[in-house]
Design an enzyme around this catalytic site. Structure first.
Site, mmCIF file in Angstrom:
data_model
loop_
_atom_site.group_PDB
_atom_site.id
_atom_site.type_symbol
_atom_site.label_atom_id
_atom_site.label_comp_id
_atom_site.label_asym_id
_atom_site.label_seq_id
_atom_site.Cartn_x
_atom_site.Cartn_y
_atom_site.Cartn_z
ATOM 1 N N ASP A 103 0.822 -1.201 0.000
ATOM 2 C CA ASP A 103 0.000 0.000 0.000
ATOM 3 C C ASP A 103 0.863 1.261 0.000
ATOM 4 O OD1 ASP A 103 -2.332 -1.489 0.031
ATOM 5 O OD2 ASP A 103 -2.511 -1.451 2.218
ATOM 6 N N TYR A 160 6.620 -10.134 6.360
ATOM 7 C CA TYR A 160 6.483 -8.711 6.677
ATOM 8 C C TYR A 160 6.964 -8.451 8.096
ATOM 9 C CZ TYR A 160 3.565 -7.391 2.648
ATOM 10 O OH TYR A 160 3.100 -7.114 1.380
#
Length: 243
Positions: free
Chosen positions: A52, A108
């Protein structure tokens, strides 16, 4: 037709995300421009893991097809690209290798710091509140007991399923810096930030572990907390079988 992979890393602060979006700059746009300038050819890139706006990556991938025989021109491409995007290498792969569908897992990390630090402000989330790391670790462990993560998926997603397999989920603390590491076969839109934000609610005793479990089981994203900012999130690694 020959297929090439591009391994990249980037600081996402100045970009609307990884892949092309209307009326906004992205990592993909900048790389496609650099490729065209150097190779004098248009390439249609396919991305591995969408990040994002404002999210960073130490490793991510694109692939593209071309009849041209390309040498690895990373040095020249990096001279063209903005300073916050780096091409690590370009390499030939088998024609059926797909940088998105062939990936085995993604890793992540989300970083939180609790004492003011100017060197972390654009790479982590300043959260100067008392939190219980043990409760947050219990919540992180609980995530591995579930597969449907609809509660941590933002709306307006193109995902056909909300089923994911989490291989590892843990918090680590070092010198007032907290890092959440998670490895999964795939991630939904906003998933890591939704999990982190909701686990912080557990750590601050705003919700109980049982309430955290109920949020997961509800499959309702309005019950999760997606409020943590993007700059604390890094895509660390995309794991493939042998390329």
């Amino acid at each position: 037709m020959p297929r090439y992979f591009i391994e990249v890393s980037y600081k996402g602060t100045n970009y609307s995300g990884f892949q092309i979006q209307q009326n906004a700059n992205s990592v993909q746009v900048e790389i496609e421009k650099a490729l065209k300038i150097f190779y004098k050819e248009d390439f249609k890139l396919t991305g591995s893991s969408r990040t994002d706006a404002g999210v960073h990556a130490l490793q991510n991938f694109f692939h593209f097809d071309t009849e041209s025989e390309l040498a690895d021109a990373s040095y020249h491409l990096n001279a063209i690209l903005p300073a916050d995007i780096v091409v690590k290498k370009i390499f030939l792969v088998k024609p059926d290798n797909h940088c998105r569908f062939n990936a085995l897992s993604r890793e992540y990390a989300y970083t939180i710091y609790q004492q003011k630090d100017p060197f972390l402000q654009d790479r982590a989330y300043f959260f100067p509140y008392e939190i219980n790391i043990e409760l947050m670790q219990e919540a992180a462990n609980e995530l591995m007991n579930h597969q449907d993560f609809a509660a941590f998926s933002k709306r307006n997603t193109q995902a056909k399923t909300t089923i994911c397999t989490i291989f590892s989920s843990k918090w680590e603390e070092k010198e007032n810096v907290l890092t959440y590491n998670v490895i999964s076969n795939r991630f939904l839109r906003g998933m890591v930030r939704g999990m982190v934000g909701t686990m912080l609610q557990v750590g601050r005793r705003k919700i109980s572990l049982d309430q955290f479990i109920n949020i997961i089981q509800s499959k309702d994203c309005t019950k999760a907390d997606f409020s943590v900012p993007p700059q604390g999130l890094f895509l660390l690694k995309v794991q493939f079988p042998s390329l």
